[in-house]
Design a protein around this motif. Structure first.
Motif, PDB file in Angstrom:
ATOM      1  N   ASN A  52     -11.383 -11.596  35.913  1.00 29.41           N
ATOM      2  CA  ASN A  52     -12.545 -12.263  35.334  1.00 29.41           C
ATOM      3  C   ASN A  52     -13.762 -11.356  35.558  1.00 29.41           C
ATOM      4  OD1 ASN A  52     -13.354 -12.601  38.024  1.00 29.41           O
ATOM      5  ND2 ASN A  52     -12.408 -14.637  38.139  1.00 29.41           N
ATOM      6  N   ARG A  53     -14.925 -11.829  35.200  1.00 31.56           N
ATOM      7  CA  ARG A  53     -16.114 -10.970  35.272  1.00 31.56           C
ATOM      8  C   ARG A  53     -16.386 -10.517  36.712  1.00 31.56           C
ATOM      9  NH1 ARG A  53     -22.211 -12.569  33.124  1.00 31.56           N
ATOM     10  NH2 ARG A  53     -23.217 -10.620  33.804  1.00 31.56           N
ATOM     11  N   ALA A  54     -16.276 -11.444  37.653  1.00 33.99           N
ATOM     12  CA  ALA A  54     -16.563 -11.115  39.060  1.00 33.99           C
ATOM     13  C   ALA A  54     -15.562 -10.100  39.597  1.00 33.99           C
ATOM     14  CB  ALA A  54     -16.547 -12.381  39.912  1.00 33.99           C
ATOM     15  N   SER A  55     -14.280 -10.306  39.270  1.00 40.09           N
ATOM     16  CA  SER A  55     -13.260  -9.395  39.807  1.00 40.09           C
ATOM     17  C   SER A  55     -13.349  -8.012  39.172  1.00 40.09           C
ATOM     18  CB  SER A  55     -11.853  -9.983  39.625  1.00 40.09           C
ATOM     19  OG  SER A  55     -11.594 -10.317  38.279  1.00 40.09           O
ATOM     20  N   VAL A  56     -13.812  -7.933  37.904  1.00 39.70           N
ATOM     21  CA  VAL A  56     -14.044  -6.627  37.268  1.00 39.70           C
ATOM     22  C   VAL A  56     -15.146  -5.884  38.023  1.00 39.70           C
ATOM     23  CG1 VAL A  56     -14.973  -5.463  35.223  1.00 39.70           C
ATOM     24  CG2 VAL A  56     -13.245  -7.255  34.966  1.00 39.70           C
ATOM     25  N   GLU A  57     -16.236  -6.601  38.342  1.00 40.45           N
ATOM     26  CA  GLU A  57     -17.343  -5.989  39.085  1.00 40.45           C
ATOM     27  C   GLU A  57     -16.864  -5.512  40.456  1.00 40.45           C
ATOM     28  OE1 GLU A  57     -20.594  -8.689  39.298  1.00 40.45           O
ATOM     29  OE2 GLU A  57     -21.006  -8.636  37.138  1.00 40.45           O
ATOM     30  N   ASN A  58     -16.047  -6.345  41.134  1.00 36.61           N
ATOM     31  CA  ASN A  58     -15.525  -5.967  42.450  1.00 36.61           C
ATOM     32  C   ASN A  58     -14.661  -4.713  42.356  1.00 36.61           C
ATOM     33  OD1 ASN A  58     -16.755  -8.146  43.669  1.00 36.61           O
ATOM     34  ND2 ASN A  58     -14.918  -9.434  43.648  1.00 36.61           N
ATOM     35  N   LEU A  59     -13.814  -4.657  41.327  1.00 40.92           N
ATOM     36  CA  LEU A  59     -12.916  -3.521  41.161  1.00 40.92           C
ATOM     37  C   LEU A  59     -13.703  -2.240  40.885  1.00 40.92           C
ATOM     38  CD1 LEU A  59     -10.034  -2.425  40.943  1.00 40.92           C
ATOM     39  CD2 LEU A  59     -10.058  -3.052  38.511  1.00 40.92           C
ATOM     40  N   LEU A  60     -14.705  -2.330  40.017  1.00 36.29           N
ATOM     41  CA  LEU A  60     -15.515  -1.162  39.712  1.00 36.29           C
ATOM     42  C   LEU A  60     -16.267  -0.663  40.945  1.00 36.29           C
ATOM     43  CD1 LEU A  60     -16.948  -2.157  36.205  1.00 36.29           C
ATOM     44  CD2 LEU A  60     -15.158  -0.480  36.709  1.00 36.29           C
ATOM     45  N   THR A  61     -16.776  -1.609  41.747  1.00 38.27           N
ATOM     46  CA  THR A  61     -17.473  -1.230  42.984  1.00 38.27           C
ATOM     47  C   THR A  61     -16.502  -0.575  43.958  1.00 38.27           C
ATOM     48  OG1 THR A  61     -19.008  -3.074  42.714  1.00 38.27           O
ATOM     49  CG2 THR A  61     -18.897  -2.069  44.893  1.00 38.27           C
ATOM     50  N   GLU A  62     -15.286  -1.131  44.056  1.00 38.61           N
ATOM     51  CA  GLU A  62     -14.272  -0.562  44.952  1.00 38.61           C
ATOM     52  C   GLU A  62     -13.964   0.879  44.553  1.00 38.61           C
ATOM     53  OE1 GLU A  62      -9.769  -1.517  46.642  1.00 38.61           O
ATOM     54  OE2 GLU A  62     -10.548  -2.680  44.951  1.00 38.61           O
ATOM     55  N   ILE A  63     -13.754   1.119  43.254  1.00 35.35           N
ATOM     56  CA  ILE A  63     -13.440   2.478  42.779  1.00 35.35           C
ATOM     57  C   ILE A  63     -14.616   3.412  43.040  1.00 35.35           C
ATOM     58  CG2 ILE A  63     -13.002   3.871  40.724  1.00 35.35           C
ATOM     59  CD1 ILE A  63     -11.414   1.463  39.609  1.00 35.35           C
ATOM     60  N   GLU A  64     -15.816   2.938  42.742  1.00 40.31           N
ATOM     61  CA  GLU A  64     -17.016   3.764  42.935  1.00 40.31           C
ATOM     62  C   GLU A  64     -17.166   4.170  44.398  1.00 40.31           C
ATOM     63  OE1 GLU A  64     -21.880   3.511  42.395  1.00 40.31           O
ATOM     64  OE2 GLU A  64     -20.609   1.804  41.837  1.00 40.31           O
ATOM     65  N   ILE A  65     -16.985   3.197  45.307  1.00 45.16           N
ATOM     66  CA  ILE A  65     -17.131   3.470  46.744  1.00 45.16           C
ATOM     67  C   ILE A  65     -16.065   4.446  47.226  1.00 45.16           C
ATOM     68  CG2 ILE A  65     -16.860   2.439  49.044  1.00 45.16           C
ATOM     69  CD1 ILE A  65     -18.368  -0.026  47.965  1.00 45.16           C
ATOM     70  N   LEU A  66     -14.803   4.159  46.898  1.00 46.19           N
ATOM     71  CA  LEU A  66     -13.702   4.978  47.418  1.00 46.19           C
ATOM     72  C   LEU A  66     -13.684   6.384  46.820  1.00 46.19           C
ATOM     73  CD1 LEU A  66     -10.829   2.347  47.637  1.00 46.19           C
ATOM     74  CD2 LEU A  66     -12.028   3.437  49.530  1.00 46.19           C
ATOM     75  N   LYS A  67     -14.207   6.545  45.615  1.00 50.90           N
ATOM     76  CA  LYS A  67     -14.241   7.874  45.000  1.00 50.90           C
ATOM     77  C   LYS A  67     -15.286   8.774  45.666  1.00 50.90           C
ATOM     78  CE  LYS A  67     -12.698   9.520  41.590  1.00 50.90           C
ATOM     79  NZ  LYS A  67     -11.610  10.535  41.447  1.00 50.90           N
ATOM     80  N   THR A  68     -16.263   8.165  46.334  1.00 50.90           N
ATOM     81  CA  THR A  68     -17.378   8.963  46.875  1.00 50.90           C
ATOM     82  C   THR A  68     -17.308   9.145  48.389  1.00 50.90           C
ATOM     83  OG1 THR A  68     -18.720   6.934  47.023  1.00 50.90           O
ATOM     84  CG2 THR A  68     -18.958   8.265  45.028  1.00 50.90           C
ATOM     85  N   ILE A  69     -16.350   8.507  49.082  1.00 48.74           N
ATOM     86  CA  ILE A  69     -16.305   8.647  50.549  1.00 48.74           C
ATOM     87  C   ILE A  69     -14.976   9.258  50.997  1.00 48.74           C
ATOM     88  CG2 ILE A  69     -17.919   6.743  50.985  1.00 48.74           C
ATOM     89  CD1 ILE A  69     -15.531   4.969  51.653  1.00 48.74           C
ATOM     90  N   ARG A  70     -15.045  10.019  52.060  1.00 46.30           N
ATOM     91  CA  ARG A  70     -13.856  10.584  52.701  1.00 46.30           C
ATOM     92  C   ARG A  70     -14.045  10.465  54.212  1.00 46.30           C
ATOM     93  NH1 ARG A  70     -12.109  10.136  48.527  1.00 46.30           N
ATOM     94  NH2 ARG A  70     -11.030  11.592  47.129  1.00 46.30           N
TER      95      ARG A  70
END
Length: 416
Positions: A52-70
């Motif tokens: 749903n809309r909320a879970s799409v936002e959560n997923l995009l935030t998760e990808i954004e965060i994990l792509k930028t941190i190591r």
């Protein structure tokens, strides 16, 4: 292989095999790259239809965060792909499973293991907070272990994570109730510090095998968190049970172990009412421990004073064994020191030295009467050493408790 009825989706470049776990809108599979390296990865498959809309936002935030941190203690996002049905997060594979399973298999974790895990979790959390990221769903199920042996902790599942500066305040309910901070449970505004509450709950669960506010409903959970009643640990529950059964020695040991956890809580609790509740508990446990100690000391001394009637016979049979005679002399010195009530630490070292020698000699001793006597002597000395060790622990726990009770009430901001 995947279980029947759970055939994994097909993803070019990978072979998806067993299912590792299932969440609200995603399933995680173990997979191999179709390359010469055959790298093992975990692939999180998110069904687009379940979003749903909320879970799409959560997923995009998760990808954004994990792509930028190591970070060595944060699970790595290696890549992400998508097709008409799924979005795929290709993650670092952690063969040790999650921390929840690790705790369940062992019932509780030794304090030294919990300390190492907590240091690793704190390291990951500091890194996130330095980058203005809050996880907001810290729990044992979201903490993975790199390998089954000598595992490294890896923080995972950033589905609820948010970019939050330390001064940002939110009010959206996120996370898992058992690990939520009181501000979340009570529907108040909260900030990035809610992750710290979750860390405390995880540490408690690691040490005691269950969360501190285990509840059957959200309402019951809220009531427990709002309550000023001090948390009863499993140690206390078991101590009371043993006390009621008349097992004074076991009850005393459990009360003293419980004090090891309650005394630090008394020092660092900042809420005055909670501090007073813990103070009352500590006083109650010390009082009962002293009553039990008198009973245990009396019966144990009587038993130990009976001695080992075969000791002198063993000495006679050991005359041709200088090393055995020397070890028995050290044991006699330990017994004499104990009966005189001299330095317990020195006495315990003497017991440990003599037992170390005697156990080596027992392993080399052939079958016969002398071996039987030596075995009996070792058991008797072990009993005395364990009794002394327990007495030392009990005195230390009671002393800590009395010191804590004598401390004036003070604000935790003065503590160093």
């Amino acid at each position: 292989m995947a279980a029947a009825g759970w055939a994994p989706p097909r993803l070019p470049g990978f072979i998806l095999t067993e299912r590792l776990g299932t969440g609200t809108y995603a399933t995680v599979y173990k997979a191999y790259r179709k390359t010469d390296t055959r790298e093992v990865v975990a692939i999180k498959c998110v069904s687009k239809r379940s979003l749903n809309r909320a879970s799409v936002e959560n997923l995009l935030t998760e990808i954004e965060i994990l792509k930028t941190i190591r970070h060595p203690h944060i699970v790595e996002l290696k890549d992400f792909q998508w097709d008409s049905d799924h979005i795929y997060l290709i993650m670092e594979f952690c063969a040790g499973g999650d921390l929840s399973r690790f705790i369940r298999m062992r019932r509780i974790l030794p304090e030294k293991v919990a300390r190492i895990f907590l240091q690793q979790l704190a390291c990951a959390l500091k890194f996130l907070h330095d980058h203005n990221i809050s996880h907001l769903d810290l729990k044992p199920q979201n903490i993975l272990l790199s390998t089954p042996e000598n595992p490294q902790l890896k923080l995972a599942d950033f589905g609820f994570a948010q970019y939050m500066s330390p001064w940002d305040e939110k009010h959206v309910l996120r996370g898992s109730p058992l690990y939520m901070a009181p501000e979340m449970v009570c529907c108040q505004q909260y900030d990035a510090r809610v992750d710290l509450w979750s860390v405390g709950v995880i540490l408690y669960e690691a040490l005691f095998g269950r969360p501190p506010f285990a509840s059957r409903s959200f309402a019951e959970l809220e009531e427990k968190i709002r309550s000023d009643r001090a948390i009863e640990t499993d140690l206390v529950v078991e101590a009371v049970k043993k006390d009621q059964e008349g097992d004074a020695s076991a009850a005393l040991s459990l009360y003293c172990k419980a004090l090891e956890y309650f005394v630090p809580a008394l020092y660092y609790e900042s809420d005055a009412r909670r501090k007073e509740a813990i103070r009352a508990k500590v006083g109650q446990y010390i009082s009962r421990a002293e009553e039990l100690k008198a009973l245990v000391t009396s019966s144990s001394k009587s038993l130990l004073q009976q001695g080992n009637p075969a000791r002198e016979l063993l000495r006679e049979m050991a005359k041709d064994k200088p090393r055995l005679c020397a070890a028995l002399d050290v044991a006699s010195a330990a017994i004499a020191k104990e009966e005189e009530g001299k330095d317990d630490n020195d006495t315990l070292k003497l017991y440990q030295h003599s037992l170390g020698e005697l156990l080596l000699l027992l392993a080399a001793e052939p079958a016969g009467r002398r071996r039987e006597l030596l075995h009996a002597e070792i058991q008797a000395l072990m009993a005395r050493a364990e009794y002394l060790k327990d007495q030392m622990k009990m005195r230390e726990a009671q002393s800590m408790g009395k010191e804590a009770l004598a401390e004036p009430v003070r604000s935790t901001c003065t503590l160093q």
